[in-house]
Design an enzyme around this catalytic site. Structure first.
Site, PDB file in Angstrom:
ATOM      1  N   GLU A 117       1.115  -0.981  -0.459  1.00 28.46           N
ATOM      2  CA  GLU A 117      -0.028   0.135  -0.269  1.00 28.46           C
ATOM      3  C   GLU A 117       0.667   1.178  -0.016  1.00 28.46           C
ATOM      4  OE1 GLU A 117      -1.574   1.050   3.354  1.00 28.46           O
ATOM      5  OE2 GLU A 117      -0.491  -0.793   5.027  1.00 28.46           O
ATOM      6  N   LYS A 119       2.770   4.582   1.287  1.00 28.46           N
ATOM      7  CA  LYS A 119       2.707   5.661   2.226  1.00 28.46           C
ATOM      8  C   LYS A 119       2.592   6.563   2.594  1.00 28.46           C
ATOM      9  CE  LYS A 119       6.106   5.111   5.715  1.00 28.46           C
ATOM     10  NZ  LYS A 119       6.248   6.655   6.318  1.00 28.46           N
ATOM     11  N   ASP A 121       2.189  10.508   2.872  1.00 28.96           N
ATOM     12  CA  ASP A 121       2.931  11.471   3.971  1.00 28.96           C
ATOM     13  C   ASP A 121       1.958  12.057   4.367  1.00 28.96           C
ATOM     14  OD1 ASP A 121       5.524  11.641   4.758  1.00 28.96           O
ATOM     15  OD2 ASP A 121       5.755  13.119   3.602  1.00 28.96           O
ATOM     16  N   TYR A 229      -5.869   2.229   8.109  1.00 28.91           N
ATOM     17  CA  TYR A 229      -4.459   0.602   7.259  1.00 28.91           C
ATOM     18  C   TYR A 229      -4.358  -0.184   8.170  1.00 28.91           C
ATOM     19  CZ  TYR A 229      -1.080   3.290  10.550  1.00 28.91           C
ATOM     20  OH  TYR A 229      -0.348   3.600  11.492  1.00 28.91           O
ATOM     21  N   LYS A 318      11.354   2.989   0.694  1.00 32.09           N
ATOM     22  CA  LYS A 318      11.589   4.895   0.006  1.00 32.09           C
ATOM     23  C   LYS A 318      11.997   5.106  -1.004  1.00 32.09           C
ATOM     24  CE  LYS A 318      10.334   6.555   3.721  1.00 32.09           C
ATOM     25  NZ  LYS A 318      10.946   7.586   5.471  1.00 32.09           N
ATOM     26  N   CYS A 412      17.916  46.970 -15.300  1.00 34.35           N
ATOM     27  CA  CYS A 412      17.658  45.711 -16.254  1.00 34.35           C
ATOM     28  C   CYS A 412      19.465  45.157 -16.456  1.00 34.35           C
ATOM     29  CB  CYS A 412      17.093  46.670 -17.468  1.00 34.35           C
ATOM     30  SG  CYS A 412      16.299  44.499 -18.542  1.00 34.35           S
ATOM     31  N   CYS A 415      19.156  45.315 -20.326  1.00 39.34           N
ATOM     32  CA  CYS A 415      19.657  46.542 -20.996  1.00 39.34           C
ATOM     33  C   CYS A 415      19.987  47.678 -20.227  1.00 39.34           C
ATOM     34  CB  CYS A 415      17.995  45.936 -22.510  1.00 39.34           C
ATOM     35  SG  CYS A 415      17.115  47.360 -20.601  1.00 39.34           S
ATOM     36  N   CYS A 430      11.204  45.791 -15.639  1.00 39.99           N
ATOM     37  CA  CYS A 430      12.271  46.824 -17.261  1.00 39.99           C
ATOM     38  C   CYS A 430      11.271  47.491 -17.719  1.00 39.99           C
ATOM     39  CB  CYS A 430      12.410  45.793 -17.816  1.00 39.99           C
ATOM     40  SG  CYS A 430      13.689  46.595 -19.497  1.00 39.99           S
ATOM     41  N   CYS A 436      14.810  46.279 -25.320  1.00 45.25           N
ATOM     42  CA  CYS A 436      15.398  45.142 -23.836  1.00 45.25           C
ATOM     43  C   CYS A 436      15.382  43.763 -24.737  1.00 45.25           C
ATOM     44  CB  CYS A 436      14.459  45.150 -22.706  1.00 45.25           C
ATOM     45  SG  CYS A 436      15.105  44.095 -21.548  1.00 45.25           S
TER      46      CYS A 436
HETATM   47  O1  JCF Z   1       0.170   5.801   5.126  1.00 45.48           O
HETATM   48  C1  JCF Z   1       1.325   5.323   6.172  1.00 45.48           C
HETATM   49  N1  JCF Z   1       2.080   5.821   6.221  1.00 45.48           N
HETATM   50  C2  JCF Z   1       1.488   4.049   7.218  1.00 45.48           C
HETATM   51  C3  JCF Z   1       1.978   4.293   7.856  1.00 45.48           C
HETATM   52  C4  JCF Z   1       1.121   3.025   6.646  1.00 45.48           C
HETATM   53  C5  JCF Z   1       0.750   1.853   7.086  1.00 45.48           C
HETATM   54  O2  JCF Z   1       0.699   0.614   6.732  1.00 45.48           O
HETATM   55  C6  JCF Z   1       1.552   2.191   8.554  1.00 45.48           C
HETATM   56  C7  JCF Z   1       1.969   2.858   8.840  1.00 45.48           C
HETATM   57  C8  JCF Z   1       2.566   2.824  10.130  1.00 45.48           C
HETATM   58  C9  JCF Z   1       2.933   1.669  10.992  1.00 45.48           C
HETATM   59  N2  JCF Z   1       1.214   0.932   9.529  1.00 45.48           N
HETATM   60  C10 JCF Z   1       1.611   0.500  10.328  1.00 45.48           C
HETATM   61  C11 JCF Z   1       1.866  -0.527  10.531  1.00 45.48           C
END
Ligand code: JCF
Length: 679
Positions: A117, A119, A121, A229, A318, A412, A415, A430, A436
């Site tokens: 899935e 991750k 932010d 999640y 990552k 400028c 020019c 300018c 120019c």
């Molecule tokens: O989407 C996420 N940032 C994300 C964080 C998704 C996950 O399934 C996670 C998590 C942090 C810990 N699962 C765990 C166990």
């Protein structure tokens, strides 16, 4: 106590169920069932009923999502089950190692099935439901204790206040990520920047800042979403066999589950999922910093267990970072095609968002001041999606002693003409528009355009080639082009070359207002050029008029007068005008109509219907010469409507509003009276 009828109770309940349902379709399924306006009507009806019958209030009512302005402090909550973080893999090898360790611990050679899935932010949160009702929401904190943010979480539309269906345990915990989608983040930051306030560096910080608000009304206005999640129940008999199935249950309770989620068997399939998601990264409506792989079978998860803070059955692979630190080596100023002068940071090259970045625009001086960038500063560079790299923050602590401030140059860089920044305007420009090199193509395009000198055949592509080949640098050079030269250009026949030269020739004796308009002086449009021409009569008179004299002209205020004055004060612009004269361009003079001869000054006239003894354009020019503005639609403010043959709705409107109407004879008589009769 008032007796509340069963009908009212029923209506109230129906409205809550309906609004909850619409909310769910809109925010969780992304599939609205009714138009926004209809939703608003139902919402207001419920609000009205609730304020009329306060005894029927409910914490779970959809109207409560707006939050409260009471200040809350965030009490500490101990997590019943610790909220673990994830180990990271930064390379293919690290992922392969992870998978190998999993199989070793499980004592199997059989490929393991993983749930993959995105991750997100954002921030991890834990949500507790008792008998289907949201009772407590907490941040992850240090994994063992977090902060109670229930009031703020309740304002997020994709968080169910009440679980859907009836297939849920009495006590259940759902975990998920609260995040801010890109679009909402951009909008929020634009609003903050417009008020000169500090912006958020990225959607994650924006989500964190929004959840940390003491007043939940503030959180309610922030575009946050929740994606679930995992789930945790204390009663193990209630757990399905796999993580995947447990998420399907969570989905059934009304949560959003990431639609990109999929299954992969073995490390190679995981890598494929990684690459697929990476390719999609920029097109997703939210930011992700990697992909999470979790062993699917819950019994295997159990066997694998945890090390200190992280489970052995999951890893986050990552993606390249979208923010990095680097230093500003210099700030240079670029001049755009319309003369806008933009500060650009030259950076120590840095790899961010998948590319090496060595420049970032600082947009304008307001932005430079808002960020407080100095040369030598350490800055956060962010490159997300296909957006151009941005300087999002200065690390003030790392500023070297004596780091110079960034200042807008006076001249400028291209020019050497004066740079002008008007009060209240963000953009500096300018003022060497005609000369120019940075503005060359735009200046020529405008000069040749239909309403200016109308040089047929001199289009954008041809201008591009003429300038790039070094044949034309200023508009004056157009008049020195030869048919032979033009015909030598690629994809240019002798005949079209001849046509172009003829068209250029035809533009040698422009009427004054067109020539004035063609110079491209800022804010001198067609109408202003006409007013100036008939007021002053010659270009020389306009070029030597001071700002006060310029402001005598109807429609010319201090700003436009300033633009005109500065334009003619630039030596390079003057040189170009002389070059035009030497090349045989002779702009005409115009009959001066003095102030007391502008009997229609300040009036707005409208022409409608067909005239027989002059064209509408001729009538318009004459009315304008008498000081009138000619508009396209009739309003209360219209001074007079000239109605020719077969005039329609505009005439009707004039009559309805009591606006005076002249027929063609009336117009001719008026023009005659002011010496503007037929030539
Ligand atoms: O989407 C996420 N940032 C994300 C964080 C998704 C996950 O399934 C996670 C998590 C942090 C810990 N699962 C765990 C166990």
């Amino acid at each position: 106590m008032t007796q509340i009828s069963a009908d009212i109770r029923q209506r109230l309940e129906d409205l809550r169920v309906a609004l909850d349902d619409h909310n769910y379709h809109y925010y969780v399924l992304d599939d609205p069932q009714i138009p926004d306006a209809e939703y608003d009507r139902l919402f207001r009806e419920l609000q009205a009923l609730e304020s009329r019958y306060p005894e029927l209030a409910s914490e779970e009512s959809p109207t409560r999502r707006v939050g409260s302005s009471a200040e809350t402090s965030f009490a500490e909550v101990t997590h019943r089950l610790p909220m673990l973080s994830l180990d990271n893999a930064f390379s293919e090898e690290e992922l392969q190692d992870f998978d190998r360790r999993v199989r070793e611990r499980l004592g199997t050679d059989v490929p393991v099935e993983y749930v993959c899935e995105p991750k997100l932010d954002g921030l991890a949160v834990s949500l507790h439901y008792e008998k289907g009702l949201l009772t407590c929401a907490a941040t992850r904190g240090d994994g063992y204790t977090g902060e109670d943010i229930t009031a703020n979480i309740r304002t997020i539309p994709s968080v169910p206040l009440k679980l859907r269906g009836s297939d849920f345990p009495d006590l259940v915990e759902v975990r998920g990520e609260v995040y801010m989608p890109r679009a909402g983040f951009e909008k929020l930051n634009q609003g903050l920047a417009a008020q000169g306030e500090k912006t958020f560096v990225n959607p994650r910080n924006a989500a964190a800042g929004s959840l940390r608000q003491k007043k939940s009304t503030v959180t309610a206005r922030r575009p946050l979403e929740l994606c679930a999640y995992s789930m945790a129940v204390t009663d193990e008999n209630q757990l399905p066999a796999t993580h995947w199935d447990s998420l399907q249950r969570v989905r059934g309770w009304g949560f959003r589950i990431n639609p990109e989620m999929r299954l992969a068997v073995g490390a190679d399939a995981c890598l494929e999922a990684y690459n697929d998601l990476m390719a999609k990264r920029d097109t997703l409506p939210y930011e992700i910093d990697g992909i999470v792989f979790k062993v699917n079978r819950l019994d295997l998860q159990q066997t694998l267990g945890f090390v200190s803070r992280a489970p052995r059955w999951a890893i986050a692979h990552k993606f390249p970072a979208q923010e990095e630190l680097t230093t500003v080596e210099d700030v240079e100023f670029q001049v755009g095609r319309t003369g806008a002068v933009t500060p650009v940071a030259r950076l120590k090259p840095v790899f961010v968002g998948g590319v090496t970045v060595s420049n970032a625009t600082l947009h304008n001086m307001d932005e430079v001041r808002r960020l407080d960038v100095h040369i030598g500063d350490t800055v956060f560079i962010r490159r997300a999606g296909d957006v151009i790299p941005q300087v999002v923050k200065v690390v003030a602590e790392k500023r070297p002693a004596g780091a110079p401030e960034v200042t807008m140059p006076k001249h400028c860089p291209v020019c050497d003409s004066d740079i002008v920044q008007l009060e209240g305007e963000a953009v500096a420009r300018c003022s060497g528009g005609l000369y120019c090199p940075a503005q060359r193509k735009e200046a020529i395009r405008h000069y040749a355009s239909r309403k200016a000198l109308d040089i047929e055949g001199l289009g954008d592509r041809l201008i591009e080639v003429l300038v790039d080949e070094g044949m034309v640098a200023t508009v004056a050079d157009l008049y020195r082009l030869t048919r032979f030269q033009v015909a030598s250009l690629e994809r240019m026949g002798d005949k079209s070359a001849g046509n172009l030269i003829a068209a250029i020739d035809r533009s040698r004796n422009p009427v004054l207002w067109r020539f004035l308009y063609a110079l491209g002086i800022r804010e001198v449009g067609e109408a202003t050029a006409k007013s100036l021409a008939s007021w002053f009569g010659t270009l020389e008179a306009i070029a030597s008029a001071d700002e006060e004299a310029l402001q005598q002209v109807p429609d010319v205020g201090p700003i436009v007068a300033g633009h005109i004055r500065r334009f003619f004060d630039q030596a390079h612009n003057q040189e170009t005008l002389q070059a035009l004269q030497q090349a045989g361009v002779a702009w005409q003079t115009e009959q001066v109509v003095a102030a007391d001869e502008q009997p229609l000054a300040g009036e707005t006239w409208v022409l409608t219907g067909a005239l027989s003894r002059m064209t509408r354009d001729q009538a318009k020019e004459k009315l304008e010469a008498l000081g009138a503005k000619v508009a396209g639609s009739v309003s209360k403010k219209t001074a007079c409507v000239v109605a020719g043959e077969a005039a329609g709705s505009k005439l009707a409107k004039a009559e309805q509003l009591g606006v005076p109407v002249l027929d063609e004879d009336g117009l001719l008589a008026l023009l005659d009276q002011h010496g503007m009769g037929a030539e």
